[in-house]
Scaffold this active site. Structure first.
Site, PDB file in Angstrom:
ATOM      1  N   VAL A 291       0.363   0.659   2.322  1.00 13.77           N
ATOM      2  CA  VAL A 291       0.683  -0.418   1.381  1.00 13.77           C
ATOM      3  C   VAL A 291       0.046  -0.133   0.024  1.00 13.77           C
ATOM      4  O   VAL A 291       0.509  -0.624  -0.992  1.00 13.77           O
ATOM      5  CB  VAL A 291       0.221  -1.799   1.888  1.00 13.77           C
ATOM      6  CG1 VAL A 291       0.982  -2.198   3.135  1.00 13.77           C
ATOM      7  CG2 VAL A 291      -1.275  -1.862   2.117  1.00 13.77           C
ATOM      8  N   ASP A 292      -1.008   0.669   0.018  1.00 12.96           N
ATOM      9  CA  ASP A 292      -1.700   0.945  -1.247  1.00 12.96           C
ATOM     10  C   ASP A 292      -0.865   1.809  -2.198  1.00 12.96           C
ATOM     11  O   ASP A 292      -1.172   1.897  -3.392  1.00 12.96           O
ATOM     12  CB  ASP A 292      -3.042   1.634  -0.974  1.00 12.96           C
ATOM     13  CG  ASP A 292      -4.056   0.689  -0.345  1.00 12.96           C
ATOM     14  OD1 ASP A 292      -3.742  -0.503  -0.201  1.00 12.96           O
ATOM     15  OD2 ASP A 292      -5.161   1.146   0.005  1.00 12.96           O
TER      16      ASP A 292
ATOM     17  N   GLN B  55      -0.003 -10.329   3.588  1.00 14.30           N
ATOM     18  CA  GLN B  55       0.860  -9.521   2.719  1.00 14.30           C
ATOM     19  C   GLN B  55       1.414  -8.287   3.432  1.00 14.30           C
ATOM     20  O   GLN B  55       2.554  -7.911   3.239  1.00 14.30           O
ATOM     21  CB  GLN B  55       0.122  -9.108   1.449  1.00 14.30           C
ATOM     22  CG  GLN B  55      -1.024  -8.139   1.647  1.00 14.30           C
ATOM     23  CD  GLN B  55      -2.026  -8.111   0.506  1.00 14.30           C
ATOM     24  OE1 GLN B  55      -1.708  -7.690  -0.588  1.00 14.30           O
ATOM     25  NE2 GLN B  55      -3.231  -8.591   0.762  1.00 14.30           N
TER      26      GLN B  55
ATOM     27  N   MET C 276      -4.359  -6.625  -1.887  1.00 18.64           N
ATOM     28  CA  MET C 276      -4.984  -5.383  -1.410  1.00 18.64           C
ATOM     29  C   MET C 276      -4.802  -4.241  -2.408  1.00 18.64           C
ATOM     30  O   MET C 276      -4.067  -4.363  -3.391  1.00 18.64           O
ATOM     31  CB  MET C 276      -4.398  -4.999  -0.061  1.00 18.64           C
ATOM     32  CG  MET C 276      -4.954  -5.811   1.075  1.00 18.64           C
ATOM     33  SD  MET C 276      -4.257  -5.265   2.635  1.00 18.64           S
ATOM     34  CE  MET C 276      -5.351  -6.110   3.768  1.00 18.64           C
TER      35      MET C 276
ATOM     36  N   TYR D 217      -4.109  -9.992   5.318  1.00 20.57           N
ATOM     37  CA  TYR D 217      -3.137  -9.434   6.262  1.00 20.57           C
ATOM     38  C   TYR D 217      -1.751 -10.080   6.131  1.00 20.57           C
ATOM     39  O   TYR D 217      -0.768  -9.497   6.576  1.00 20.57           O
ATOM     40  CB  TYR D 217      -3.638  -9.591   7.709  1.00 20.57           C
ATOM     41  CG  TYR D 217      -4.637  -8.523   8.141  1.00 20.57           C
ATOM     42  CD1 TYR D 217      -5.132  -7.594   7.236  1.00 20.57           C
ATOM     43  CD2 TYR D 217      -5.057  -8.436   9.455  1.00 20.57           C
ATOM     44  CE1 TYR D 217      -6.040  -6.622   7.632  1.00 20.57           C
ATOM     45  CE2 TYR D 217      -5.963  -7.457   9.866  1.00 20.57           C
ATOM     46  CZ  TYR D 217      -6.456  -6.554   8.949  1.00 20.57           C
ATOM     47  OH  TYR D 217      -7.343  -5.586   9.352  1.00 20.57           O
TER      48      TYR D 217
ATOM     49  N   ARG E 138      -7.384  -0.804  -2.562  1.00 18.49           N
ATOM     50  CA  ARG E 138      -8.812  -0.554  -2.739  1.00 18.49           C
ATOM     51  C   ARG E 138      -9.136   0.119  -4.062  1.00 18.49           C
ATOM     52  O   ARG E 138     -10.027  -0.304  -4.781  1.00 18.49           O
ATOM     53  CB  ARG E 138      -9.225   0.370  -1.606  1.00 18.49           C
ATOM     54  CG  ARG E 138     -10.624   0.245  -1.171  1.00 18.49           C
ATOM     55  CD  ARG E 138     -10.859   1.282  -0.108  1.00 18.49           C
ATOM     56  NE  ARG E 138      -9.868   1.177   0.954  1.00 18.49           N
ATOM     57  CZ  ARG E 138     -10.147   0.741   2.161  1.00 18.49           C
ATOM     58  NH1 ARG E 138     -11.345   0.364   2.450  1.00 18.49           N
ATOM     59  NH2 ARG E 138      -9.213   0.691   3.078  1.00 18.49           N
TER      60      ARG E 138
HETATM   61  O1  F6P Z   1      -4.873   0.863   4.412  1.00 18.91           O
HETATM   62  C1  F6P Z   1      -4.838   0.153   3.243  1.00 18.91           C
HETATM   63  C2  F6P Z   1      -5.435  -1.213   3.340  1.00 18.91           C
HETATM   64  O2  F6P Z   1      -4.409  -2.107   3.629  1.00 18.91           O
HETATM   65  C3  F6P Z   1      -6.214  -1.571   2.074  1.00 18.91           C
HETATM   66  O3  F6P Z   1      -5.435  -2.017   1.032  1.00 18.91           O
HETATM   67  C4  F6P Z   1      -7.216  -2.570   2.592  1.00 18.91           C
HETATM   68  O4  F6P Z   1      -8.355  -2.596   1.790  1.00 18.91           O
HETATM   69  C5  F6P Z   1      -7.530  -2.008   3.925  1.00 18.91           C
HETATM   70  O5  F6P Z   1      -6.375  -1.354   4.370  1.00 18.91           O
HETATM   71  C6  F6P Z   1      -7.977  -2.988   4.956  1.00 18.91           C
HETATM   72  O6  F6P Z   1      -8.293  -2.275   6.098  1.00 18.91           O
HETATM   73  P1  F6P Z   1      -8.681  -2.871   7.498  1.00 18.91           P
HETATM   74  O7  F6P Z   1      -7.468  -3.549   8.048  1.00 18.91           O
HETATM   75  O8  F6P Z   1      -9.089  -1.699   8.334  1.00 18.91           O
HETATM   76  O9  F6P Z   1      -9.820  -3.822   7.241  1.00 18.91           O
END
Ligand code: F6P
Length: 419
Positions: free
Chosen positions: A142-143, A298, A189, A296, A191
């Site tokens: 998604v990033d 999104q 989201m 989540y 990062r």
């Molecule tokens: O993999 C990308 C991502 O969706 C990021 O945008 C988000 O910070 C991270 O995963 C969240 O990860 P997790 O579900 O492992 O906490």
């Protein structure tokens, strides 16, 4: 003799990662001369290490087809990165032991940048440890930060969800602004890369003007300039919507949202930039606010998926298998944009050595000069990716998603493996 294939989902899941799984399995079923069974890893690569394999041949064609409209990871995903061969040879030897025991000759890994690194290491197993295997990475994140590919499956659907939600919530705030809430903050989201935040900018367009301030991870946070942007918008429009990326950070690199914990990839756990920003506004400007962390919601929102995204996710899975049966190794199918208007794309090929561990940030020309908005070039890039709706079937008013049987492949080794 046909070999078995290993397929696994890795990293954060998306609304369309199962559409890629569907593409992999349906296409493999069309090549019985080359691929016997597709074994899925239970919880990603961990399933390979612990010999917890799922026999997808036990699933009906209908169940596999339903993956196309079912969000998240049907086989379980994981955050687990293989170390280098020199650092943890035992892991690679274990992979080979499991692959040999189950006659696996193909490795399909569905993930983002960190996972591409794992896939790359597996693709070198024949060179490094003399075990013949073809490894193909199926892009997903998604990033939207994988290089070479025009965009990453999973992103278009999140972009659509954030654009739509930002517009809808803005209408709400606009209704209340005279006497109540003036500011709505939505945290998204991404990062390190601001692609999802940028999608919030699509909430406003020529027909539907909405005052939006975006906070990107690519732009160092400047509190004073931010507050004066918000003030100016509220004075002009009576209200304002703020889209804040979870990766927004202070000039010294600290995230606005850092929770103080780290995941297995060593990434800081994020979440909480929205309340930080909202309180900052309340303290300095006194505006009543509401905020939301899309979190989540999104990346799971299959009901609002982009049709383009679903099609590309499926196509990447399909292409991965086609490349494999053609004899390819160490590559990733990629989306190549051939025209913007009308939007056209085709499947290309990216070498894994150029994909692993590379993060594609928003280019400068996609962010407005003030650092708080998206440019026309960015809009042109984003708009095609959210095109089309691909609603799942509904039953009793709810989306009718599939839960697979996930029948285990009987273990052949008598050894446990600690991860
Ligand atoms: O993999 C990308 C991502 O969706 C990021 O945008 C988000 O910070 C991270 O995963 C969240 O990860 P997790 O579900 O492992 O906490």
């Amino acid at each position: 003799m046909p070999k078995n294939a290993f397929y696994a989902q890795s990293g954060g899941v998306t609304a369309v990662i199962n559409a890629s799984a569907c593409g992999v399995i349906e296409t493999a079923r069309k090549h019985p001369d080359k691929i016997a069974n597709v074994y899925a890893g239970r919880n990603g690569i961990i399933g390979a290490l612990t010999e917890e394999l799922i026999d997808t041949s036990q699933e009906s064609d209908e169940a596999i087809a339903a993956l196309r409209h079912t969000p998240s990871g049907a086989f379980g995903s994981c955050r687990y990165k293989l170390k280098g061969l020199e650092k943890n040879r035992a892991e690679y030897e274990r992979l080979i032991e499991v692959f040999k025991a189950h006659d696996i000759g193909y490795f399909f890994y569905n993930g983002g940048g960190d996972s591409a690194d794992t896939c790359h290491k597996v693709s070198q197993l024949s060179e490094t440890l003399g075990f013949p295997i073809q490894a193909i990475h199926v892009p997903k994140t998604v990033d939207n930060d994988l290089p070479i590919t025009d965009n990453c499956p999973g992103f278009g659907s999140v972009a659509k969800y954030i654009a739509v939600s930002s517009r809808e919530a803005s209408f709400d705030v606009r209704s209340m602004a005279k006497t109540s809430t003036k500011v709505f903050v939505i945290e998204v989201m991404g990062r390190h890369a601001g692609w999802i935040a940028a999608a919030g900018g699509l909430a406003s367009d020529a027909e539907t003007e909405i005052p939006i301030v975006i906070l990107f991870p690519e732009v160092e946070f400047n509190q004073e300039r931010f507050l004066s942007q918000v003030k100016a918008k509220v004075e002009e429009y009576e209200y304002c919507t703020i889209v804040v990326s979870e990766g927004t950070h202070w000039p010294d690199g600290r995230f606005l949202a850092e929770a103080g914990t780290r995941d297995a990839f060593g990434h800081a756990q994020l979440g909480g930039a929205a309340p930080v920003v909202a309180n900052m506004i309340k303290d300095a400007l006194g505006y009543k606010f509401h905020w939301a962390v899309a979190d989540y919601l999104q990346r799971a929102a299959r009901h609002l998926a982009s049709k383009t995204d679903v099609e590309q996710a499926y196509a990447m899975g399909k292409a991965a298998v086609e490349f494999a049966v053609e004899g390819e190794n160490a590559i990733m199918p990629a989306v190549i944009r051939t025209s913007n208007d009308p939007y056209k794309w085709e499947v290309g090929k990216a070498p894994l050595s150029e994909v692993a561990n590379v993060e594609k940030m928003m280019p400068k020309e996609f962010i407005t000069e003030d650092g708080f908005g998206i440019t026309d070039a960015c809009r042109q890039y984003l708009v095609p990716l959210i095109q089309g709706e691909d609603y799942p079937p509904y039953r009793n008013g709810m989306p009718d998603y599939v839960t697979l049987k996930n029948v285990a492949v009987p273990k052949k080794l008598n050894t446990a493996f600690e991860i």
